[in-house]
Design a protein around this motif. Structure first.
Motif, PDB file in Angstrom:
ATOM      1  N   ALA A  79       0.849  -1.190   0.000  1.00 26.60           N
ATOM      2  CA  ALA A  79       0.000   0.000   0.000  1.00 26.60           C
ATOM      3  C   ALA A  79       0.888   1.244   0.000  1.00 26.60           C
ATOM      4  O   ALA A  79       1.904   1.282   0.696  1.00 26.60           O
ATOM      5  N   PHE A  80       0.534   2.215  -0.774  1.00 27.65           N
ATOM      6  CA  PHE A  80       1.252   3.498  -0.905  1.00 27.65           C
ATOM      7  C   PHE A  80       2.618   3.337  -1.584  1.00 27.65           C
ATOM      8  O   PHE A  80       3.176   2.239  -1.621  1.00 27.65           O
ATOM      9  N   ILE A  81       3.098   4.484  -2.023  1.00 29.40           N
ATOM     10  CA  ILE A  81       4.409   4.459  -2.682  1.00 29.40           C
ATOM     11  C   ILE A  81       5.483   4.223  -1.622  1.00 29.40           C
ATOM     12  O   ILE A  81       5.292   4.588  -0.457  1.00 29.40           O
ATOM     13  N   PRO A  82       6.608   3.574  -2.001  1.00 28.57           N
ATOM     14  CA  PRO A  82       7.635   3.219  -1.007  1.00 28.57           C
ATOM     15  C   PRO A  82       8.084   4.407  -0.152  1.00 28.57           C
ATOM     16  O   PRO A  82       8.362   4.253   1.038  1.00 28.57           O
ATOM     17  N   TYR A  83       8.136   5.578  -0.746  1.00 31.65           N
ATOM     18  CA  TYR A  83       8.596   6.760  -0.035  1.00 31.65           C
ATOM     19  C   TYR A  83       7.718   7.077   1.194  1.00 31.65           C
ATOM     20  O   TYR A  83       8.206   7.511   2.241  1.00 31.65           O
ATOM     21  N   MET A  84       6.407   6.816   1.040  1.00 30.58           N
ATOM     22  CA  MET A  84       5.454   7.157   2.107  1.00 30.58           C
ATOM     23  C   MET A  84       5.467   6.150   3.256  1.00 30.58           C
ATOM     24  O   MET A  84       5.133   6.480   4.390  1.00 30.58           O
TER      25      MET A  84
END
Lengths: 217, 134
Positions: A79-84
Motif C-alpha cells: 500500500a502506498f508508494i515506497p517513499y510514504m
C-alpha cells in the motif's frame, strides 16, 4: 492550479484510490479513535476511581495492536508508494506507543494508591491528554482533506505546555508524600511519569503527521 | 468552551496585613504576576494585588515597600466569573474592564484565575477543534 488544490489532488491520489490504501487510511483512523476512547476511559478511571475500567483500557490496547498489525501488513504488501511507507509506519508506531503508555497508567493505578492531593492534578492531566488525542484525530481528518494542520499543531503544543506545568506541580507535591515501602513509591512514581508521558508521545505523533504533510508538498 | 477548562488552579495568596516587600518576594519567587489578598476578617471578600499595582503605586512613587501594607494598594473585591461560564463571557468582561485577569470563584472562595494568555490558548484550541467542520 493553486498550491493547495495541487496538494489535495496529490493526497486523493495517495490516500483514496486503491482499496489497500483505503484500508490503511481507515485503519489509522480507527487506531486514533481507539486512542481517544482509551484516554476518555482513563479520565473516568481517575475521576470515579472505577477500577472495572482498567480491564477495558487494556482491551482497547489489544484492539489497537490488532489494527496496528493489519495496517503494517497492508503497508508491507505494497500500500502506498515506497517513499510514504516508513513515515506511515512511524506514525502508527508512535500512536501505538501512546496506547501502551495509557495502559501502563491504568496498570500502575491498580497497584498504587493515589494520594488525595494528587488526584485533582492527575485528573487534570488525563483530561488535557484526552483533548490532545481528540485533536490528533481531528488533525488526521484535516490531513485527509489536504488542509493545513497548523491550528491543531499549535493547540496540541498548548496542551503539552499546560500538562508540563501540572506535572511540575505533581513532582513538587510528591516530595511530601510518605510511602511505606519501596514498591509503593515506585508504582506511584511510575504512574505519574507514565501519565505525563502520553502527552509527549501524542505531540510526537502530531509532529510526524505534520512532516508527512510537508513532505507531500 | 468553559472557563474551568482553561483556568489556572494554582493560586497564591497573601495576607492583607503583609508588607509590599513580602508581596514582591512572593511574586518573584513564584514567577507570577498577581496574588490573591486575604483579609483577616474572613467575611470580607478577597482582593488582588498585581505587579502593576506595586510598580505604579509604590516603586515609581519612591515609597518604601517595607512600610506599606498589601491591603492599602490592593483592589477589592476581585472580579469573579463562575467555572461554568463560557470563556467568551470572561473575555468580554476583561475587555470592558481592561483587566489582564479575572478570578474564578465558587461562592466566596477563589478557586482559580483566568489570564489573557489562558484566553488566547482557549481560542486557539477552539479553532483547532473546529478544524474538521471547516
Amino acid at each position: 492550479m493553486s498550491k493547495k488544490h495541487g496538494l489535495e489532488i496529490m493526497l486523493k491520489r495517495l490516500l483514496g484510490k486503491d482499496s489497500r490504501e483505503e484500508q490503511v487510511v481507515d485503519g489509522i483512523r480507527n487506531h486514533l479513535r481507539l486512542l481517544y476512547d482509551q484516554c476518555c476511559l482513563l479520565v473516568k478511571l481517575l475521576k470515579d476511581e472505577d477500577v472495572v475500567l482498567i480491564e477495558r483500557i487494556m482491551d482497547i490496547e489489544r484492539e489497537g495492536d490488532i489494527i496496528r498489525r493489519r495496517v503494517f501488513s497492508e503497508l508491507f504488501e505494497g500500500a502506498f508508494i515506497p517513499y510514504m511507507r516508513p513515515h506511515l509506519y512511524r506514525f502508527v508506531e508512535i500512536c501505538d506507543r501512546a496506547m501502551d503508555t495509557v495502559e501502563d497508567v491504568a496498570k500502575y493505578y491498580e497497584l498504587a494508591q493515589v494520594p488525595s492531593n494528587l488526584k485533582e492534578p492527575a485528573v487534570s492531566i488525563a483530561e488535557m491528554t484526552s483533548s490532545m488525542a481528540e485533536l490528533l484525530l481531528i488533525a488526521y481528518d484535516t490531513f485527509q482533506k489536504g488542509k493545513d494542520l497548523r491550528d491543531q499543531m499549535l493547540a496540541i503544543r498548548v496542551y503539552e505546555k499546560r500538562i508540563d506545568d501540572v506535572d511540575h506541580t505533581i513532582r513538587l507535591e510528591m516530595k511530601n508524600i510518605s510511602v511505606t515501602s519501596f514498591w509503593e513509591g515506585w508504582w506511584l512514581g511510575e504512574l505519574c511519569r507514565s501519565l505525563s508521558l502520553v502527552s509527549d508521545i501524542i505531540e510526537d505523533a502530531m509532529d510526524v503527521l505534520s512532516l508527512i504533510q510537508v513532505s507531500l508538498r | 468552551m468553559k472557563v474551568s477548562e482553561f483556568m489556572t488552579k494554582k493560586i497564591e495568596c497573601i495576607n492583607a496585613d503583609a508588607s509590599i516587600y513580602d508581596a514582591i518576594e512572593r511574586l518573584l519567587d513564584k514567577r507570577i504576576r498577581s496574588l490573591v489578598v486575604k483579609n483577616a476578617n474572613s467575611h470580607k471578600p478577597d482582593g488582588v494585588i498585581t505587579a502593576r499595582d506595586i510598580v505604579f503605586k509604590v516603586l515609581s512613587e519612591g515609597k518604601d515597600p517595607r512600610r506599606i501594607k498589601v491591603g492599602e494598594i490592593a483592589s477589592f473585591p476581585v472580579v469573579c466569573v463562575s467555572p461554568d461560564d463560557e470563556i467568551s463571557k470572561a473575555m468580554r468582561l476583561m475587555k470592558e474592564m481592561n483587566y489582564a485577569r479575572v478570578f474564578v470563584c465558587e461562592g466566596n472562595c477563589v478557586i482559580g484565575v483566568l489570564a489573557l494568555m489562558d484566553v488566547m490558548q482557549a481560542s486557539l484550541v477552539e479553532k483547532a477543534r473546529a478544524g474538521n467542520h471547516a
